[in-house]
Design an enzyme around this catalytic site. Structure first.
Site, PDB file in Angstrom:
ATOM      1  N   THR A 112       7.193  -3.490  18.959  1.00 42.16           N
ATOM      2  CA  THR A 112       8.552  -2.951  19.068  1.00 42.16           C
ATOM      3  C   THR A 112       9.520  -3.799  18.242  1.00 42.16           C
ATOM      4  O   THR A 112      10.452  -3.286  17.625  1.00 42.16           O
ATOM      5  CB  THR A 112       8.980  -2.917  20.551  1.00 42.16           C
ATOM      6  OG1 THR A 112       7.956  -2.248  21.295  1.00 42.16           O
ATOM      7  CG2 THR A 112      10.280  -2.189  20.733  1.00 42.16           C
ATOM      8  N   HIS A 172      20.434   6.121  20.188  1.00 39.17           N
ATOM      9  CA  HIS A 172      21.103   5.146  21.055  1.00 39.17           C
ATOM     10  C   HIS A 172      22.621   5.261  20.995  1.00 39.17           C
ATOM     11  O   HIS A 172      23.322   4.436  21.555  1.00 39.17           O
ATOM     12  CB  HIS A 172      20.665   3.727  20.708  1.00 39.17           C
ATOM     13  CG  HIS A 172      19.248   3.495  21.108  1.00 39.17           C
ATOM     14  ND1 HIS A 172      18.879   3.146  22.386  1.00 39.17           N
ATOM     15  CD2 HIS A 172      18.101   3.646  20.413  1.00 39.17           C
ATOM     16  CE1 HIS A 172      17.558   3.057  22.455  1.00 39.17           C
ATOM     17  NE2 HIS A 172      17.062   3.361  21.273  1.00 39.17           N
ATOM     18  N   THR A 199       4.848  23.917  25.227  1.00 38.79           N
ATOM     19  CA  THR A 199       5.691  24.545  26.237  1.00 38.79           C
ATOM     20  C   THR A 199       7.108  23.988  26.141  1.00 38.79           C
ATOM     21  O   THR A 199       7.288  22.773  26.005  1.00 38.79           O
ATOM     22  CB  THR A 199       5.103  24.272  27.634  1.00 38.79           C
ATOM     23  OG1 THR A 199       3.766  24.788  27.654  1.00 38.79           O
ATOM     24  CG2 THR A 199       5.921  24.939  28.725  1.00 38.79           C
ATOM     25  N   LYS A 213      18.366   9.204  27.087  1.00 39.61           N
ATOM     26  CA  LYS A 213      18.975   7.879  27.228  1.00 39.61           C
ATOM     27  C   LYS A 213      20.376   8.045  27.812  1.00 39.61           C
ATOM     28  O   LYS A 213      20.488   8.284  29.013  1.00 39.61           O
ATOM     29  CB  LYS A 213      18.878   7.130  25.900  1.00 39.61           C
ATOM     30  CG  LYS A 213      17.394   6.744  25.643  1.00 39.61           C
ATOM     31  CD  LYS A 213      17.059   6.148  24.308  1.00 39.61           C
ATOM     32  CE  LYS A 213      15.543   5.901  24.235  1.00 39.61           C
ATOM     33  NZ  LYS A 213      15.048   5.577  22.894  1.00 39.61           N
ATOM     34  N   SER A 272      18.537  -0.260  18.300  1.00 43.52           N
ATOM     35  CA  SER A 272      18.695  -0.674  19.691  1.00 43.52           C
ATOM     36  C   SER A 272      18.062  -2.017  19.998  1.00 43.52           C
ATOM     37  O   SER A 272      18.368  -2.631  21.000  1.00 43.52           O
ATOM     38  CB  SER A 272      18.122   0.384  20.623  1.00 43.52           C
ATOM     39  OG  SER A 272      16.792   0.088  20.937  1.00 43.52           O
TER      40      SER A 272
HETATM   41  C1  LIG Z   1      13.718   6.010  22.265  1.00 47.52           C
HETATM   42  C2  LIG Z   1      13.856   6.326  20.794  1.00 47.52           C
HETATM   43  C3  LIG Z   1      13.417   7.544  20.265  1.00 47.52           C
HETATM   44  C4  LIG Z   1      12.625   8.502  21.089  1.00 47.52           C
HETATM   45  O1  LIG Z   1      13.420   9.200  21.987  1.00 47.52           O
HETATM   46  P1  LIG Z   1      12.760   9.739  23.340  1.00 47.52           P
HETATM   47  O2  LIG Z   1      13.652  10.827  23.771  1.00 47.52           O
HETATM   48  O3  LIG Z   1      12.687   8.573  24.277  1.00 47.52           O
HETATM   49  O4  LIG Z   1      11.383  10.214  22.972  1.00 47.52           O
HETATM   50  C5  LIG Z   1      13.707   7.850  18.959  1.00 47.52           C
HETATM   51  N1  LIG Z   1      14.382   6.986  18.163  1.00 47.52           N
HETATM   52  C6  LIG Z   1      14.791   5.790  18.619  1.00 47.52           C
HETATM   53  C7  LIG Z   1      15.528   4.884  17.708  1.00 47.52           C
HETATM   54  C8  LIG Z   1      14.522   5.416  19.939  1.00 47.52           C
HETATM   55  O5  LIG Z   1      14.892   4.208  20.378  1.00 47.52           O
END
Ligand SMILES: *Cc1c(COP(=O)(O)O)cnc(C)c1O
Length: 403
Positions: A362, A216, A277, A247, A188
């Site tokens: 990142t 993504h 939980t 997402k 992404s």
């Molecule tokens: C955002 C992301 C995750 C984590 O997913 P979340 O549901 O936000 O914790 C895992 N892998 C990739 C490549 C991501 O961009």
């Protein structure tokens, strides 16, 4: 021992590098996304959001919202327990069946987030497979890296999307050692797509398992939103497909889909699944409505792709340094954390345009960028406004335009 000084100097290092993170305080307005309000300064101010991962606006889709309202009224707020201790609601069972069918797998397993699903599944797989070697793309997400690390397995990193390098590494390994190849479909931050079929060919040749993060891509690609693996007809070749509900599906939660036996193993051995939980049934009901909707509707995907293509074209026409993208994501290369942050600040303060700077860790240092995620509700007029603002701010920051 001056503990406080140690913590403060850790924060100072981030300030010095220009990558101290400031969270923008916003409220989205249901029904009028990407419009939102930003808090801070002189009270709430209208803004346009350009960096949400709710790519299709499903977080505000009436069916999703209604499903959540209904669940809240009928069963209340939380699940009240782990899956094993009274937290296994009928919503959870239904959503897992829906996700298994979305990816053509025998089973699926829900987690509280995509991050947790990667961490829990990869670490547990690695622990269950004796002496397993995990082959990992160098740009894999932090959650996969965390899972691989806590698996205790030997890790061999292959160059991003480089099938030849992956084969070199596979060929060097003992043929009798268990192997797992971990990679993503849509990366992404770089907005590119991995050669899934070619990696599956190597997995067959070297008898490796495959683990694909489609975070993504789920909801976004394939006729039913099953991701790039659905679009390319290779879902059945992958051992494990992982995705998020946070997402494109617009809600929250993560999952894996795989064979019955693998799902049973992760369910039974992964601490990140067992000792927490379970997701609120309200969230699960919303995710279920979203997955079901995107299984039969092409409209959101089509409109989103159209928006992305239009924004890329407008950026290119204005000579903005748009990075090559074969996906729905539109990154602009800035190359400096300080400039990326300043451009983002000016866009928000002066133009009411919100795009978050993306910095190390990142993305690698020197490749800092702004990452735009146009969706079905971003209009051509909004894009023109954005392009105009960017051209003005880039000029001010003396950022060289392409060409
Ligand atoms: C955002 C992301 C995750 C984590 O997913 P979340 O549901 O936000 O914790 C895992 N892998 C990739 C490549 C991501 O961009």
């Amino acid at each position: 021992m001056d503990y406080d000084r140690i913590f403060k100097s850790a924060i100072d290092r981030l300030h010095d590098e220009g990558r101290y993170r400031v969270f923008i305080d916003i409220l989205r307005t249901k029904g009028s996304f990407p419009n939102a309000h930003c808090f801070g300064g002189n009270g709430p101010k209208p803004i346009t959001v350009w960096c949400s991962n709710d790519y299709l606006g499903m977080g505000q889709n009436p069916r999703v919202v209604e499903a959540m309202e209904t669940a809240l009224r009928e069963v209340g707020a939380g699940s009240g327990g782990t899956r094993n201790i009274s937290g296994n609601t009928h919503y959870h069972t239904e959503l897992e069946a829906e996700l298994a069918s979305l990816h053509g797998k025998e089973g699926a397993l829900l987690f509280t987030s995509g991050y947790v699903s990667n961490e829990a599944a990869l670490s547990t797989l690695g622990k269950l497979l004796p002496d397993c070697i995990i082959f990992s793309d160098e740009l894999n997400h932090a959650s996969m890296i965390a899972g691989i690390k806590s698996s205790g397995c030997e890790k061999r990193v292959f160059r991003h999307n480089d099938v030849e390098h992956l084969e070199e590494l596979l060929a060097e390994a003992d043929p009798d050692t268990p192997k797992l190849i971990a990679f993503e479909s849509v990366y992404s931050m770089d907005a590119d797509i991995s050669p899934i079929a070619a990696i599956c060919d190597l997995a067959d040749k070297y008898k490796a398992l495959t683990y694909l993060d489609e975070v993504h891509a789920v909801g976004m690609y394939g006729d039913h939103g099953g991701g790039v693996s659905e679009r390319e007809g290779v879902a059945d070749r992958l051992t494990i497909i992982e995705g998020t509900l946070g997402k494109a599906f617009g809600v929250m939660g993560g999952y894996i889909a795989a064979s019955k036996t693998i799902i049973d193993c992760i369910r039974s051995y992964a601490p990140g699944f067992i000792f927490t939980t379970s997701l609120s049934p309200v969230l699960v009901a919303g995710a279920l409505a979203s997955v079901r909707h995107l299984k039969q509707s092409q409209e959101e995907r089509r409109a989103q792709q159209e928006s992305a293509a239009m924004l890329k074209a407008k950026f290119a026409a204005a000579d903005l340094p748009v990075m090559p993208s074969s996906t729905h994501i539109v990154p602009l290369l800035i190359g400096s954390p300080v400039k990326a942050k300043r451009i983002s600040d000016v866009l928000l303060a002066e133009y009411g345009l919100y795009v978050q700077p993306i910095n190390f860790p990142t993305v690698p240092r020197g490749t800092e960028r702004l990452r735009f995620t146009p969706g079905p509700t971003h209009t051509p007029e909004m894009m023109d406004e954005l392009v105009g603002a960017l051209v003005e701010v880039f000029g001010r920051e003396e950022i060289r335009l392409a060409a």
